[in-house]
Design a protein around this motif. Structure first.
Motif, PDB file in Angstrom:
ATOM      1  N   GLU A 153       5.527  -5.666   3.594  1.00 52.74           N
ATOM      2  CA  GLU A 153       5.218  -6.764   2.681  1.00 52.74           C
ATOM      3  C   GLU A 153       6.200  -7.912   2.920  1.00 52.74           C
ATOM      4  O   GLU A 153       7.413  -7.723   2.868  1.00 52.74           O
ATOM      5  CB  GLU A 153       5.306  -6.279   1.228  1.00 52.74           C
ATOM      6  CG  GLU A 153       5.172  -7.362   0.179  1.00 52.74           C
ATOM      7  CD  GLU A 153       3.865  -8.126   0.254  1.00 52.74           C
ATOM      8  OE1 GLU A 153       3.921  -9.357   0.385  1.00 52.74           O
ATOM      9  OE2 GLU A 153       2.805  -7.482   0.209  1.00 52.74           O
TER      10      GLU A 153
ATOM     11  N   SER B 284       1.800  -2.088  -7.615  1.00 54.72           N
ATOM     12  CA  SER B 284       3.229  -1.831  -7.396  1.00 54.72           C
ATOM     13  C   SER B 284       3.485  -1.321  -5.991  1.00 54.72           C
ATOM     14  O   SER B 284       4.486  -1.675  -5.361  1.00 54.72           O
ATOM     15  CB  SER B 284       3.743  -0.795  -8.398  1.00 54.72           C
ATOM     16  OG  SER B 284       3.627  -1.274  -9.695  1.00 54.72           O
ATOM     17  N   GLN B 285       2.610  -0.480  -5.483  1.00 52.94           N
ATOM     18  CA  GLN B 285       2.788   0.078  -4.137  1.00 52.94           C
ATOM     19  C   GLN B 285       2.769  -1.015  -3.082  1.00 52.94           C
ATOM     20  O   GLN B 285       3.474  -0.929  -2.082  1.00 52.94           O
ATOM     21  CB  GLN B 285       1.727   1.138  -3.859  1.00 52.94           C
ATOM     22  CG  GLN B 285       1.972   2.410  -4.644  1.00 52.94           C
ATOM     23  CD  GLN B 285       0.832   3.400  -4.514  1.00 52.94           C
ATOM     24  OE1 GLN B 285      -0.196   3.121  -3.914  1.00 52.94           O
ATOM     25  NE2 GLN B 285       1.023   4.568  -5.100  1.00 52.94           N
ATOM     26  N   ARG B 286       1.978  -2.064  -3.300  1.00 52.99           N
ATOM     27  CA  ARG B 286       1.972  -3.182  -2.358  1.00 52.99           C
ATOM     28  C   ARG B 286       3.345  -3.837  -2.298  1.00 52.99           C
ATOM     29  O   ARG B 286       3.811  -4.245  -1.243  1.00 52.99           O
ATOM     30  CB  ARG B 286       0.923  -4.214  -2.751  1.00 52.99           C
ATOM     31  CG  ARG B 286      -0.470  -3.802  -2.379  1.00 52.99           C
ATOM     32  CD  ARG B 286      -1.529  -4.834  -2.680  1.00 52.99           C
ATOM     33  NE  ARG B 286      -1.138  -6.218  -2.559  1.00 52.99           N
ATOM     34  CZ  ARG B 286      -1.664  -7.200  -3.287  1.00 52.99           C
ATOM     35  NH1 ARG B 286      -2.594  -6.938  -4.168  1.00 52.99           N
ATOM     36  NH2 ARG B 286      -1.269  -8.435  -3.117  1.00 52.99           N
TER      37      ARG B 286
ATOM     38  N   THR C 167      -2.161  -0.347 -12.212  1.00 53.05           N
ATOM     39  CA  THR C 167      -0.885  -1.027 -12.007  1.00 53.05           C
ATOM     40  C   THR C 167      -0.120  -0.416 -10.839  1.00 53.05           C
ATOM     41  O   THR C 167       0.550  -1.125 -10.089  1.00 53.05           O
ATOM     42  CB  THR C 167      -0.046  -0.955 -13.292  1.00 53.05           C
ATOM     43  OG1 THR C 167      -0.835  -1.444 -14.374  1.00 53.05           O
ATOM     44  CG2 THR C 167       1.216  -1.770 -13.182  1.00 53.05           C
ATOM     45  N   GLU C 168      -0.223   0.889 -10.668  1.00 49.65           N
ATOM     46  CA  GLU C 168       0.496   1.555  -9.580  1.00 49.65           C
ATOM     47  C   GLU C 168       0.028   1.063  -8.209  1.00 49.65           C
ATOM     48  O   GLU C 168       0.833   0.919  -7.304  1.00 49.65           O
ATOM     49  CB  GLU C 168       0.348   3.072  -9.689  1.00 49.65           C
ATOM     50  CG  GLU C 168       1.240   3.648 -10.759  1.00 49.65           C
ATOM     51  CD  GLU C 168       1.181   5.160 -10.822  1.00 49.65           C
ATOM     52  OE1 GLU C 168       0.577   5.796  -9.942  1.00 49.65           O
ATOM     53  OE2 GLU C 168       1.766   5.698 -11.771  1.00 49.65           O
ATOM     54  N   ALA C 169      -1.260   0.787  -8.067  1.00 52.59           N
ATOM     55  CA  ALA C 169      -1.765   0.285  -6.789  1.00 52.59           C
ATOM     56  C   ALA C 169      -1.113  -1.056  -6.452  1.00 52.59           C
ATOM     57  O   ALA C 169      -0.734  -1.302  -5.305  1.00 52.59           O
ATOM     58  CB  ALA C 169      -3.283   0.152  -6.833  1.00 52.59           C
TER      59      ALA C 169
ATOM     60  N   GLU D  37       6.155  -2.401  -2.760  1.00 51.52           N
ATOM     61  CA  GLU D  37       7.106  -1.471  -2.149  1.00 51.52           C
ATOM     62  C   GLU D  37       6.860  -1.266  -0.657  1.00 51.52           C
ATOM     63  O   GLU D  37       7.686  -0.669   0.032  1.00 51.52           O
ATOM     64  CB  GLU D  37       7.021  -0.115  -2.857  1.00 51.52           C
ATOM     65  CG  GLU D  37       7.447  -0.174  -4.312  1.00 51.52           C
ATOM     66  CD  GLU D  37       7.134   1.105  -5.064  1.00 51.52           C
ATOM     67  OE1 GLU D  37       6.791   2.119  -4.422  1.00 51.52           O
ATOM     68  OE2 GLU D  37       7.221   1.095  -6.296  1.00 51.52           O
ATOM     69  N   ASP D  38       5.762  -1.776  -0.161  1.00 49.94           N
ATOM     70  CA  ASP D  38       5.415  -1.613   1.257  1.00 49.94           C
ATOM     71  C   ASP D  38       6.445  -2.347   2.121  1.00 49.94           C
ATOM     72  O   ASP D  38       6.685  -3.541   1.939  1.00 49.94           O
ATOM     73  CB  ASP D  38       4.017  -2.185   1.499  1.00 49.94           C
ATOM     74  CG  ASP D  38       3.520  -1.976   2.915  1.00 49.94           C
ATOM     75  OD1 ASP D  38       4.299  -1.523   3.780  1.00 49.94           O
ATOM     76  OD2 ASP D  38       2.338  -2.272   3.158  1.00 49.94           O
TER      77      ASP D  38
ATOM     78  N   ARG E  73       5.102 -10.050  -4.943  1.00 49.54           N
ATOM     79  CA  ARG E  73       4.179  -8.973  -5.353  1.00 49.54           C
ATOM     80  C   ARG E  73       4.615  -8.380  -6.685  1.00 49.54           C
ATOM     81  O   ARG E  73       3.808  -8.093  -7.541  1.00 49.54           O
ATOM     82  CB  ARG E  73       4.111  -7.860  -4.311  1.00 49.54           C
ATOM     83  CG  ARG E  73       3.487  -8.241  -2.975  1.00 49.54           C
ATOM     84  CD  ARG E  73       2.002  -8.623  -3.037  1.00 49.54           C
ATOM     85  NE  ARG E  73       1.694  -9.908  -3.633  1.00 49.54           N
ATOM     86  CZ  ARG E  73       1.878 -11.125  -3.075  1.00 49.54           C
ATOM     87  NH1 ARG E  73       2.384 -11.235  -1.882  1.00 49.54           N
ATOM     88  NH2 ARG E  73       1.546 -12.221  -3.708  1.00 49.54           N
TER      89      ARG E  73
ATOM     90  N   PRO F  31       8.005  -9.170  -1.187  1.00 43.55           N
ATOM     91  CA  PRO F  31       7.985  -8.112  -2.204  1.00 43.55           C
ATOM     92  C   PRO F  31       8.276  -8.627  -3.615  1.00 43.55           C
ATOM     93  O   PRO F  31       7.697  -8.142  -4.580  1.00 43.55           O
ATOM     94  CB  PRO F  31       9.058  -7.125  -1.744  1.00 43.55           C
ATOM     95  CG  PRO F  31       9.872  -7.844  -0.732  1.00 43.55           C
ATOM     96  CD  PRO F  31       9.022  -8.946  -0.177  1.00 43.55           C
TER      97      PRO F  31
END
Length: 122
Positions: free
Chosen positions: A82, A74-76, A70-72, A78-79, A88, A85
């Motif tokens: 993006e 979430s990081q997208r 899930t963190e992977a 927060e980029d 995402r 967002p």
């Protein structure tokens, strides 16, 4: 005593985490001892201490197994580059809900965290 291979050590660690999930779900985190986990996993307490510092460390590792995918996602969201967002974030939430419905192990960890876990102060 023979040395264990990395694969055997990883299998033991997995056994411990699987056992911890079952016992935490049954008894709650506060009422579970490392001895309870060791008995459920079929290992010694020493084996647990080889892999983990304490019960809190076991609890965190158990959560990490379910949190990392899930963190992977979430990081997208927060980029800074993006373009969508919120889209995402929506994808992350849908993924978490679908996984919780379809995956009994994931659902069990959520139940431990929300109903039987350690109370976290925000």
């Amino acid at each position: 005593m023979a040395r264990r291979t990395k694969a055997e050590a990883l299998e033991t660690r997995t056994q411990i985490l699987d056992a911890a999930e079952r016992v935490f779900h049954l008894k709650g985190v506060a009422r579970t001892s490392l001895n309870d986990i060791a008995q459920e996993a079929g290992v010694t307490r020493g084996a647990i201490y080889w892999h983990f510092k304490n019960k809190h460390d076991v609890f965190e590792a158990m959560l990490d197994r379910h949190r990392l995918p899930t963190e992977a996602l979430s990081q997208r969201a927060e980029d800074p580059s993006e373009s969508d967002p919120l889209g995402r974030l929506r994808d992350v939430l849908i993924y978490v809900l679908q996984r919780t419905v379809r995956d009994p192990d994931h659902r069990r960890v959520f139940e431990i965290l929300f109903y039987k876990g350690i109370r976290i102060k925000w």
